[in-house]
Scaffold this motif. Sequence first.
Motif, PDB file in Angstrom:
ATOM      1  N   LEU A  93      25.653  15.329  -8.402  1.00 17.28           N
ATOM      2  CA  LEU A  93      26.998  15.569  -9.138  1.00 17.28           C
ATOM      3  C   LEU A  93      27.968  16.412  -8.452  1.00 17.28           C
ATOM      4  CD1 LEU A  93      25.129  16.266 -12.532  1.00 17.28           C
ATOM      5  CD2 LEU A  93      26.628  14.177 -11.959  1.00 17.28           C
ATOM      6  N   ARG A  94      29.197  16.272  -8.438  1.00 15.46           N
ATOM      7  CA  ARG A  94      30.121  16.913  -8.022  1.00 15.46           C
ATOM      8  C   ARG A  94      30.516  18.256  -8.697  1.00 15.46           C
ATOM      9  NH1 ARG A  94      32.710  14.865  -3.451  1.00 15.46           N
ATOM     10  NH2 ARG A  94      32.196  12.655  -3.393  1.00 15.46           N
ATOM     11  N   GLN A  95      30.389  18.251 -10.114  1.00 15.48           N
ATOM     12  CA  GLN A  95      30.713  19.374 -10.890  1.00 15.48           C
ATOM     13  C   GLN A  95      29.247  19.621 -12.005  1.00 15.48           C
ATOM     14  OE1 GLN A  95      33.374  21.093 -11.255  1.00 15.48           O
ATOM     15  NE2 GLN A  95      34.252  19.978  -9.532  1.00 15.48           N
ATOM     16  N   PRO A  96      28.898  20.739 -12.087  1.00 16.06           N
ATOM     17  CA  PRO A  96      27.874  21.013 -12.961  1.00 16.06           C
ATOM     18  C   PRO A  96      28.176  20.507 -14.345  1.00 16.06           C
ATOM     19  CG  PRO A  96      28.898  23.009 -12.663  1.00 16.06           C
ATOM     20  CD  PRO A  96      29.392  21.857 -11.675  1.00 16.06           C
ATOM     21  N   ILE A  97      27.141  20.244 -15.422  1.00 21.54           N
ATOM     22  CA  ILE A  97      27.178  19.813 -16.491  1.00 21.54           C
ATOM     23  C   ILE A  97      27.230  21.140 -17.064  1.00 21.54           C
ATOM     24  CG2 ILE A  97      26.122  18.749 -18.576  1.00 21.54           C
ATOM     25  CD1 ILE A  97      24.394  17.162 -16.585  1.00 21.54           C
ATOM     26  N   ALA A  98      28.610  21.338 -17.995  1.00 25.00           N
ATOM     27  CA  ALA A  98      28.959  22.691 -18.623  1.00 25.00           C
ATOM     28  C   ALA A  98      28.171  23.138 -19.604  1.00 25.00           C
ATOM     29  CB  ALA A  98      30.278  22.600 -19.232  1.00 25.00           C
ATOM     30  N   THR A 157      24.364  21.735 -20.727  1.00 28.53           N
ATOM     31  CA  THR A 157      23.258  20.873 -21.058  1.00 28.53           C
ATOM     32  C   THR A 157      22.491  20.870 -22.099  1.00 28.53           C
ATOM     33  OG1 THR A 157      21.827  22.707 -20.252  1.00 28.53           O
ATOM     34  CG2 THR A 157      22.844  21.468 -18.717  1.00 28.53           C
ATOM     35  N   THR A 158      22.905  21.527 -23.202  1.00 27.47           N
ATOM     36  CA  THR A 158      22.444  21.417 -24.626  1.00 27.47           C
ATOM     37  C   THR A 158      23.000  20.390 -25.521  1.00 27.47           C
ATOM     38  OG1 THR A 158      23.740  23.151 -25.531  1.00 27.47           O
ATOM     39  CG2 THR A 158      21.558  23.876 -24.329  1.00 27.47           C
ATOM     40  N   ASP A 159      24.122  19.927 -25.006  1.00 23.04           N
ATOM     41  CA  ASP A 159      25.303  19.002 -25.717  1.00 23.04           C
ATOM     42  C   ASP A 159      24.832  17.564 -25.227  1.00 23.04           C
ATOM     43  OD1 ASP A 159      27.031  17.371 -26.967  1.00 23.04           O
ATOM     44  OD2 ASP A 159      28.854  18.214 -25.802  1.00 23.04           O
ATOM     45  N   PRO A 160      24.093  16.842 -25.977  1.00 17.81           N
ATOM     46  CA  PRO A 160      23.608  15.338 -25.244  1.00 17.81           C
ATOM     47  C   PRO A 160      24.664  14.545 -24.967  1.00 17.81           C
ATOM     48  CG  PRO A 160      22.604  15.852 -27.658  1.00 17.81           C
ATOM     49  CD  PRO A 160      23.512  17.135 -27.363  1.00 17.81           C
ATOM     50  N   VAL A 161      25.801  14.389 -25.794  1.00 15.50           N
ATOM     51  CA  VAL A 161      27.013  13.664 -25.364  1.00 15.50           C
ATOM     52  C   VAL A 161      27.606  14.098 -24.120  1.00 15.50           C
ATOM     53  CG1 VAL A 161      29.276  12.783 -26.056  1.00 15.50           C
ATOM     54  CG2 VAL A 161      27.658  13.192 -27.637  1.00 15.50           C
ATOM     55  N   GLN A 162      27.775  15.445 -23.992  1.00 19.11           N
ATOM     56  CA  GLN A 162      28.188  15.644 -22.489  1.00 19.11           C
ATOM     57  C   GLN A 162      27.258  15.400 -21.288  1.00 19.11           C
ATOM     58  OE1 GLN A 162      29.220  20.191 -20.937  1.00 19.11           O
ATOM     59  NE2 GLN A 162      30.624  19.487 -22.444  1.00 19.11           N
TER      60      GLN A 162
END
Length: 141
Positions: free
Chosen positions: A70-75, A77-82
């Motif tokens: 991943l080039r950017q982290p997942i802002a 990680t508790t948001d399933p849609v994100q």
Amino acid sequence: MIRAERFLISHKPFAVNLSTLDSDKQTAQNEGTEHERHHYRGRIAAVWFRRRRGTTYACLGSLKLWSHNLRQPIADTTDPVQVLSADLDSRYGGDCYGRWDGERYWGSQKPFEQDLHLALLESTLANYPAVPDGYDGWWRF
């Protein structure tokens, strides 16, 4: 993953239970450089349909969600849609815990688990290709 507007069994879509997201780990490599990459690993409960030799199967299990690039982290990680909207990989598909084709069940040998699986799988197959209650779909890789 990509949120599909319509169900196409050939795209191997999954309906996921958003409340079951389990984000194990997110780490970074080469932080602060142009080669910075982020790694993510998680799991989510899912149901899906597959067709084999003209027979449609309803399956339930879990999806391993991961990426090593991943080039950017997942802002969040508790948001399933994100998490699902990130560029994740699951090339191996779901880990199937139970499968029903309308006649035969494959899965757990524990009677209690069989009853739970069949309660979901029978209604899922009967309402094909509708998304089962409590699940969000259709998602594909």
